[in-house]
Design a protein around this motif. Structure first.
Motif, PDB file in Angstrom:
ATOM      1  N   GLY A  95      -7.403  -5.380   6.035  1.00  0.00           N
ATOM      2  CA  GLY A  95      -6.721  -4.361   5.257  1.00  0.00           C
ATOM      3  C   GLY A  95      -6.397  -4.799   3.838  1.00  0.00           C
ATOM      4  N   LEU A 143      -9.438  -0.385   9.493  1.00  0.00           N
ATOM      5  CA  LEU A 143      -7.988  -0.540   9.641  1.00  0.00           C
ATOM      6  C   LEU A 143      -7.610  -0.351  11.110  1.00  0.00           C
ATOM      7  CD1 LEU A 143      -6.807   1.449   6.485  1.00  0.00           C
ATOM      8  CD2 LEU A 143      -7.477  -0.963   6.675  1.00  0.00           C
ATOM      9  N   THR A 146      -1.886  -1.409  12.680  1.00  0.00           N
ATOM     10  CA  THR A 146      -0.909  -0.923  11.699  1.00  0.00           C
ATOM     11  C   THR A 146      -0.637  -1.978  10.640  1.00  0.00           C
ATOM     12  OG1 THR A 146       0.889  -1.629  13.183  1.00  0.00           O
ATOM     13  CG2 THR A 146       0.178   0.673  13.318  1.00  0.00           C
ATOM     14  N   ARG A 149      -3.248  -1.460   8.159  1.00  0.00           N
ATOM     15  CA  ARG A 149      -2.901  -0.250   7.407  1.00  0.00           C
ATOM     16  C   ARG A 149      -1.893  -0.563   6.308  1.00  0.00           C
ATOM     17  NH1 ARG A 149       1.105   3.321  10.600  1.00  0.00           N
ATOM     18  NH2 ARG A 149       2.378   1.551   9.894  1.00  0.00           N
ATOM     19  N   ASP A 150      -0.856  -1.280   6.649  1.00  0.00           N
ATOM     20  CA  ASP A 150       0.192  -1.589   5.680  1.00  0.00           C
ATOM     21  C   ASP A 150      -0.323  -2.516   4.581  1.00  0.00           C
ATOM     22  OD1 ASP A 150       1.813  -0.027   7.257  1.00  0.00           O
ATOM     23  OD2 ASP A 150       2.831  -1.706   8.224  1.00  0.00           O
ATOM     24  N   PHE A 152      -3.374  -2.582   3.538  1.00  0.00           N
ATOM     25  CA  PHE A 152      -4.231  -1.718   2.721  1.00  0.00           C
ATOM     26  C   PHE A 152      -3.392  -0.983   1.680  1.00  0.00           C
ATOM     27  CE2 PHE A 152      -6.309   2.329   1.834  1.00  0.00           C
ATOM     28  CZ  PHE A 152      -7.635   1.978   1.648  1.00  0.00           C
ATOM     29  N   VAL A 153      -2.312  -0.363   2.123  1.00  0.00           N
ATOM     30  CA  VAL A 153      -1.453   0.383   1.205  1.00  0.00           C
ATOM     31  C   VAL A 153      -0.894  -0.536   0.121  1.00  0.00           C
ATOM     32  CG1 VAL A 153       0.715   1.658   1.006  1.00  0.00           C
ATOM     33  CG2 VAL A 153      -0.865   2.158   2.884  1.00  0.00           C
ATOM     34  N   ASN A 196      -5.269   5.192  11.246  1.00  0.00           N
ATOM     35  CA  ASN A 196      -4.589   4.339  10.268  1.00  0.00           C
ATOM     36  C   ASN A 196      -5.058   4.607   8.842  1.00  0.00           C
ATOM     37  OD1 ASN A 196      -2.964   3.014  12.170  1.00  0.00           O
ATOM     38  ND2 ASN A 196      -4.540   1.482  12.600  1.00  0.00           N
ATOM     39  N   SER A 199      -3.284   7.756   7.724  1.00  0.00           N
ATOM     40  CA  SER A 199      -1.884   7.437   7.437  1.00  0.00           C
ATOM     41  C   SER A 199      -1.748   6.698   6.112  1.00  0.00           C
ATOM     42  CB  SER A 199      -1.301   6.597   8.576  1.00  0.00           C
ATOM     43  OG  SER A 199       0.012   6.183   8.279  1.00  0.00           O
ATOM     44  N   ALA A 200      -2.627   5.736   5.871  1.00  0.00           N
ATOM     45  CA  ALA A 200      -2.568   4.946   4.635  1.00  0.00           C
ATOM     46  C   ALA A 200      -2.772   5.827   3.407  1.00  0.00           C
ATOM     47  CB  ALA A 200      -3.616   3.841   4.677  1.00  0.00           C
ATOM     48  N   THR A 203       0.193   7.987   2.735  1.00  0.00           N
ATOM     49  CA  THR A 203       1.270   7.198   2.141  1.00  0.00           C
ATOM     50  C   THR A 203       1.033   6.998   0.652  1.00  0.00           C
ATOM     51  OG1 THR A 203       1.724   6.043   4.221  1.00  0.00           O
ATOM     52  CG2 THR A 203       2.451   4.970   2.184  1.00  0.00           C
TER      53      THR A 203
END
Length: 386
Positions: A95, A143, A146, A149-150, A152-153, A196, A199-200, A203
């Motif tokens: 990520g 991803l 989670t 995912r985080d 990545f963001v 994910n 979601s990313a 966000t």
């Protein structure tokens, strides 16, 4: 890998099409067209201050190939959305996304980081959007957790903030997106890598607000092929990547600025006329774009219709020159494609299900290859839209 094909190793992808098109029962043909179930239009989304007709292009920012390196300040004025190719992950499932300018060993004329940042601001002052494009042919992003995912963001946000960018382009290719067994409804995905990613991106959109520019550039394998095949299918024998972008596009349809499907480096695709369409002329981008603007049943199931996108959310992706990838069409075919979709003229053998004068425009791989080819692609766009 041939550096001129860094965008997409299309020989492998065409082979993958052959695999996806074969099931245990042989070649499967969808029996229903989109006319059987007219989908609702997507809800309005911010247009991110784009011109009514926009030209989108990728700039080879992090690597060199036979087309030469172009400093961002020297990108011709025709290009309205500039995608910086590419930001890539540190490993497929980490990520963590990194972006750096082309090393001087590959690009002797690369600008400094400060000059690059100044060029971003200058382009924005001219009304251009500058995005970081994530993935590409070499950048496998999955991803699956989670934590990924985080990461990545956080890492994508850092790139945006460091360079002062307007948003992101998602260019996941090859094995980045694939549907798990049993994940058979694009409206309610269950595959972690897809859930994910959605979601990313949501966000990032909520973090940066309505001005955040979100674009996606999937290959036809991951979008229009979903009309015929979705994931591994009931038999479990199909390519699980078939149509795998559909849940991402669907979930983000209200946040999506532009979808620029790559109408190149593709195998034959069945259109809404239940006929196969192949690259090499106006017929292919006309049929592929009609699917996006009309909507289509997924895997032939009229109870699961992928809804039409708004025309201002769609730009047609094409190679800028014969050097840029398989499926190049010349300027006259580009003009015929636009005439057919925006005016209903010059349609040839395929008749689309409407006319869309608000079609956003064109995308090209790439700015570099177009400059290498005397700016023919950009000149065609400018001549058409003024």
């Amino acid at each position: 890998m041939d550096p001129t094909k860094r965008r997409s190793p299309y020989t492998l992808l065409v082979a993958a099409f052959a695999t996806a098109l074969l099931t245990a029962g042989g070649l499967v043909a969808a029996s229903q067209t989109a006319d059987a179930a007219a989908p609702a239009r997507a809800e309005a989304a911010p247009a991110a201050d784009l011109p009514s007709h926009a030209l989108v292009g990728y700039v080879h920012a992090s690597f060199a190939n036979g087309s030469g390196y172009i400093p961002l300040a020297d990108v011709p004025d025709s290009w309205d959305v500039i995608d910086l190719a590419f930001a890539e992950p540190t490993s497929p499932t980490s990520g963590q996304i990194d972006f750096s300018l082309c090393p001087t060993s590959e690009c002797p004329n690369v600008e400094s980081a400060d000059a690059f940042k100044a060029a971003v601001k200058a382009k924005q002052a001219e009304g251009k959007k500058v995005l970081v494009s994530i993935g590409g042919a070499n950048g496998k992003v999955q991803l699956t957790t989670t934590a990924a995912r985080d990461a990545f963001v956080a890492s994508v946000s850092k790139i945006i903030d460091t360079y002062g960018l307007d948003g992101v382009d998602i260019d996941f290719e090859n094995d980045s997106l694939s549907l798990d067994p049993g994940d058979n409804d694009f409206r309610a995905p269950t595959t972690p890598a897809i859930v994910n990613l959605i979601s990313a991106l949501k966000t990032l959109k909520s973090t940066y607000g309505s001005g955040f520019t979100l674009t996606m550039a999937p290959e036809t394998f991951f979008v229009q092929l979903g009309h015929q095949f979705y994931g591994a299918g009931a038999s479990g024998t199909q390519d699980p990547r078939s149509g795998a972008y559909l849940p991402v596009i669907y979930a983000l349809r209200d946040d999506l600025t532009l979808l620029t499907v790559q109408d190149y480096n593709s195998g034959p695709i069945m259109g809404l006329d239940n006929q196969y369409h192949s690259m090499g002329g106006a017929d292919f981008p006309i049929a592929m774009t009609d699917m996006l603007l009309t909507g289509f049943p997924v895997a032939g199931d009229t109870s699961r219709v992928f809804p039409a996108l708004r025309p201002d959310q769609v730009a047609i992706g094409l190679p800028a020159s014969v050097n840029a990838g398989g499926g190049y069409i010349d300027s006259s075919a580009v003009t015929s494609t636009l005439d057919c979709l925006t005016k209903g003229t010059s349609c040839g053998s395929y008749t689309p299900h409407g006319t869309w004068p608000d079609l956003r425009g064109l995308m090209a791989w790439s700015v570099n290859w177009d400059v290498f080819g005397d700016n023919t692609f950009a000149d065609t766009f400018d001549a058409y839209f003024g």
